[in-house]
Design a protein around this motif. Structure first.
Motif, PDB file in Angstrom:
ATOM      1  N   ARG A 123     -44.679  11.227 -68.380  1.00 21.13           N
ATOM      2  CA  ARG A 123     -45.769  11.657 -70.165  1.00 21.13           C
ATOM      3  C   ARG A 123     -45.481  13.144 -70.072  1.00 21.13           C
ATOM      4  NH1 ARG A 123     -49.019   8.056 -72.492  1.00 21.13           N
ATOM      5  NH2 ARG A 123     -49.256   6.579 -70.799  1.00 21.13           N
ATOM      6  N   GLN A 124     -44.441  14.442 -69.815  1.00 15.44           N
ATOM      7  CA  GLN A 124     -44.385  15.343 -69.774  1.00 15.44           C
ATOM      8  C   GLN A 124     -43.111  15.336 -69.729  1.00 15.44           C
ATOM      9  OE1 GLN A 124     -47.230  14.669 -66.802  1.00 15.44           O
ATOM     10  NE2 GLN A 124     -48.100  14.945 -68.268  1.00 15.44           N
ATOM     11  N   PHE A 125     -41.694  14.836 -69.512  1.00 14.71           N
ATOM     12  CA  PHE A 125     -40.161  15.173 -69.287  1.00 14.71           C
ATOM     13  C   PHE A 125     -40.204  14.055 -70.751  1.00 14.71           C
ATOM     14  CE2 PHE A 125     -41.679  16.692 -65.301  1.00 14.71           C
ATOM     15  CZ  PHE A 125     -41.253  17.836 -65.277  1.00 14.71           C
ATOM     16  N   GLY A 126     -40.378  12.702 -71.057  1.00 10.18           N
ATOM     17  CA  GLY A 126     -40.453  11.436 -70.885  1.00 10.18           C
ATOM     18  C   GLY A 126     -40.939  11.124 -72.449  1.00 10.18           C
ATOM     19  N   VAL A 127     -41.538  10.134 -73.286  1.00  7.66           N
ATOM     20  CA  VAL A 127     -42.178   9.878 -73.836  1.00  7.66           C
ATOM     21  C   VAL A 127     -43.617   9.415 -73.655  1.00  7.66           C
ATOM     22  CG1 VAL A 127     -42.360   8.419 -76.247  1.00  7.66           C
ATOM     23  CG2 VAL A 127     -40.502   9.054 -75.392  1.00  7.66           C
ATOM     24  N   GLY A 128     -43.604   8.642 -72.774  1.00 11.60           N
ATOM     25  CA  GLY A 128     -45.051   8.298 -71.867  1.00 11.60           C
ATOM     26  C   GLY A 128     -45.211   6.924 -72.124  1.00 11.60           C
TER      27      GLY A 128
ATOM     28  N   PHE B  26     -34.264   8.461 -79.369  1.00 12.45           N
ATOM     29  CA  PHE B  26     -33.467   9.027 -77.410  1.00 12.45           C
ATOM     30  C   PHE B  26     -32.530  10.051 -77.675  1.00 12.45           C
ATOM     31  CE2 PHE B  26     -36.176   5.187 -75.682  1.00 12.45           C
ATOM     32  CZ  PHE B  26     -37.050   5.919 -75.499  1.00 12.45           C
ATOM     33  N   THR B  27     -32.078  11.136 -77.448  1.00 10.44           N
ATOM     34  CA  THR B  27     -31.185  12.053 -77.560  1.00 10.44           C
ATOM     35  C   THR B  27     -30.198  11.185 -76.872  1.00 10.44           C
ATOM     36  OG1 THR B  27     -31.365  13.674 -76.613  1.00 10.44           O
ATOM     37  CG2 THR B  27     -31.829  13.533 -78.561  1.00 10.44           C
ATOM     38  N   ALA B  28     -29.116  11.812 -76.903  1.00 12.66           N
ATOM     39  CA  ALA B  28     -27.505  11.316 -75.939  1.00 12.66           C
ATOM     40  C   ALA B  28     -28.068  11.616 -74.639  1.00 12.66           C
ATOM     41  CB  ALA B  28     -26.461  11.063 -76.193  1.00 12.66           C
ATOM     42  N   GLU B  29     -28.196  12.818 -74.723  1.00  6.00           N
ATOM     43  CA  GLU B  29     -28.326  13.985 -73.401  1.00  6.00           C
ATOM     44  C   GLU B  29     -29.677  13.189 -72.498  1.00  6.00           C
ATOM     45  OE1 GLU B  29     -29.543  18.383 -72.548  1.00  6.00           O
ATOM     46  OE2 GLU B  29     -29.961  18.104 -74.577  1.00  6.00           O
ATOM     47  N   PHE B  30     -30.829  12.910 -73.704  1.00  8.85           N
ATOM     48  CA  PHE B  30     -31.742  12.187 -72.268  1.00  8.85           C
ATOM     49  C   PHE B  30     -31.655  11.530 -71.687  1.00  8.85           C
ATOM     50  CE2 PHE B  30     -35.697   9.434 -72.532  1.00  8.85           C
ATOM     51  CZ  PHE B  30     -36.882  10.357 -71.141  1.00  8.85           C
ATOM     52  N   LEU B  31     -30.981  10.612 -72.888  1.00 10.34           N
ATOM     53  CA  LEU B  31     -30.520   9.195 -71.768  1.00 10.34           C
ATOM     54  C   LEU B  31     -29.674   9.308 -70.803  1.00 10.34           C
ATOM     55  CD1 LEU B  31     -29.717   6.669 -74.862  1.00 10.34           C
ATOM     56  CD2 LEU B  31     -32.058   6.771 -73.495  1.00 10.34           C
ATOM     57  N   ASP B  32     -28.913   9.907 -70.726  1.00  7.66           N
ATOM     58  CA  ASP B  32     -27.726  10.391 -70.264  1.00  7.66           C
ATOM     59  C   ASP B  32     -28.182  10.932 -68.607  1.00  7.66           C
ATOM     60  OD1 ASP B  32     -25.680  10.020 -71.813  1.00  7.66           O
ATOM     61  OD2 ASP B  32     -24.732  11.908 -72.258  1.00  7.66           O
ATOM     62  N   SER B  33     -29.538  12.146 -69.237  1.00  4.50           N
ATOM     63  CA  SER B  33     -30.161  12.480 -67.999  1.00  4.50           C
ATOM     64  C   SER B  33     -30.931  11.629 -67.267  1.00  4.50           C
ATOM     65  CB  SER B  33     -30.899  13.530 -68.222  1.00  4.50           C
ATOM     66  OG  SER B  33     -32.565  13.297 -68.970  1.00  4.50           O
ATOM     67  N   LEU B  34     -30.739  10.199 -67.514  1.00  4.18           N
ATOM     68  CA  LEU B  34     -31.834   9.301 -66.324  1.00  4.18           C
ATOM     69  C   LEU B  34     -30.827   7.983 -65.774  1.00  4.18           C
ATOM     70  CD1 LEU B  34     -34.536   8.391 -69.038  1.00  4.18           C
ATOM     71  CD2 LEU B  34     -34.182   9.958 -67.440  1.00  4.18           C
TER      72      LEU B  34
END
Length: 280
Positions: A47-52, A271-279
């Motif tokens: 809920r802070q670093f993603g969507v929740g 979701f951005t590619a940057e966010f998805l790649d980070s996971l």
């Protein structure tokens, strides 16, 4: 409302929905496929670093109008999620113009319909009452388990443990819930409900969801509690259930347990590619 479409070529679209505050991220694999891993689900759930979310739901093509797959906030899977099913059913009805749908899940075939006045009903199927189906670790009477408080075990495609108490609002759920989620009688863990009877057709209930924690509402938990109350002779088979986030109506019929209530599509995003790649 049309199906989600790509707004950028660098990310993946999603919808944020809730049923009585029981909140979901919904991705539509009919538009673009995405491989959900436990790490990806956990990252989106933060809920802070993603969507929740309480649950992540994936819409894909299936034998009926659509197939639904569910993930908990800890990355584990669940065969059923009643409120998410209602939310997605409302979305698909608006998308297709239909007022009745056939959905498939790991729980089995579910049928949804427009109940009027903005409400959506889903038949969650027949409850699982045998110890092996729920499942429990050993053979026993599921009506009253050998646990302090004598809770009732019910399966709704996921396991449930329902405690009937004097006042559900006085139970410290954040402490009470995890104590029983991991009880050795439940090899797949369990959802935990505390409930008290308001009247012969009225229940007050609060929920601890396995893999999630305290939630404002839960559709499958509401169905399980209604079934447990009826089996114990505390109510009839048609009840109103008041949760922290609002009210659901449960009707245990010959063809299954019908659940009716409101839904909300809060927003759509990407979701951005940057966010998805980070996971990954």
């Amino acid at each position: 409302m049309p199906a989600m479409s790509m707004t950028e070529n660098i990310g993946f679209p999603f919808m944020k929905m809730h049923g009585l505050g029981n909140d979901f991220v919904v991705v539509d694999a009919r538009v673009q496929d995405i491989a959900i891993t436990p790490a990806l689900a956990q990252g989106i759930a933060h809920r802070q670093f993603g969507v929740g979310f309480d649950q992540l739901a994936v819409i894909s093509n299936g034998a009926g109008d659509a197939h639904l797959t569910f993930y908990n906030a800890d990355g584990s899977t669940s065969a059923a999620c009643g409120n998410a099913t209602r939310c997605i059913a409302r979305h698909l009805m608006l998308e297709t113009g239909k007022d009745a749908l056939h959905l498939t899940t790991d729980r089995g075939d579910l049928y949804a319909r427009d109940a009027g006045e903005g409400l959506t009903s889903v038949n969650m199927g027949q409850p699982q009452l045998d110890w092996q189906e729920i499942p429990l670790a050993e053979e026993m009477d599921t009506l009253e388990l050998p646990i302090e408080g004598g809770p009732t075990a019910t399966g709704m495609g996921n396991p449930h443990c329902t405690f009937f108490v004097e006042d559900a609002d006085l139970i410290p759920l954040a402490e009470f819930g995890p104590r029983y989620e991991h009880h050795p009688l439940y090899p797949e863990r369990t959802n935990v409900q505390v409930a008290h009877i308001v009247g012969p057709d009225h229940i007050r209930m609060r929920v601890w969801e396995r893999g999630v924690g305290v939630t404002l509402a839960s559709g499958s938990s509401s169905c399980a509690t209604a079934v447990a109350a009826a089996r114990r002779g505390l109510t009839g088979r048609r009840v109103r259930i008041d949760l922290d986030g609002g009210t659901l109506w449960i009707d245990w019929r010959e063809d299954g347990v019908w659940m009716t209530g409101p839904t909300m599509h809060v927003f759509s995003g990407t979701f951005t590619a940057e966010f998805l790649d980070s996971l990954r």
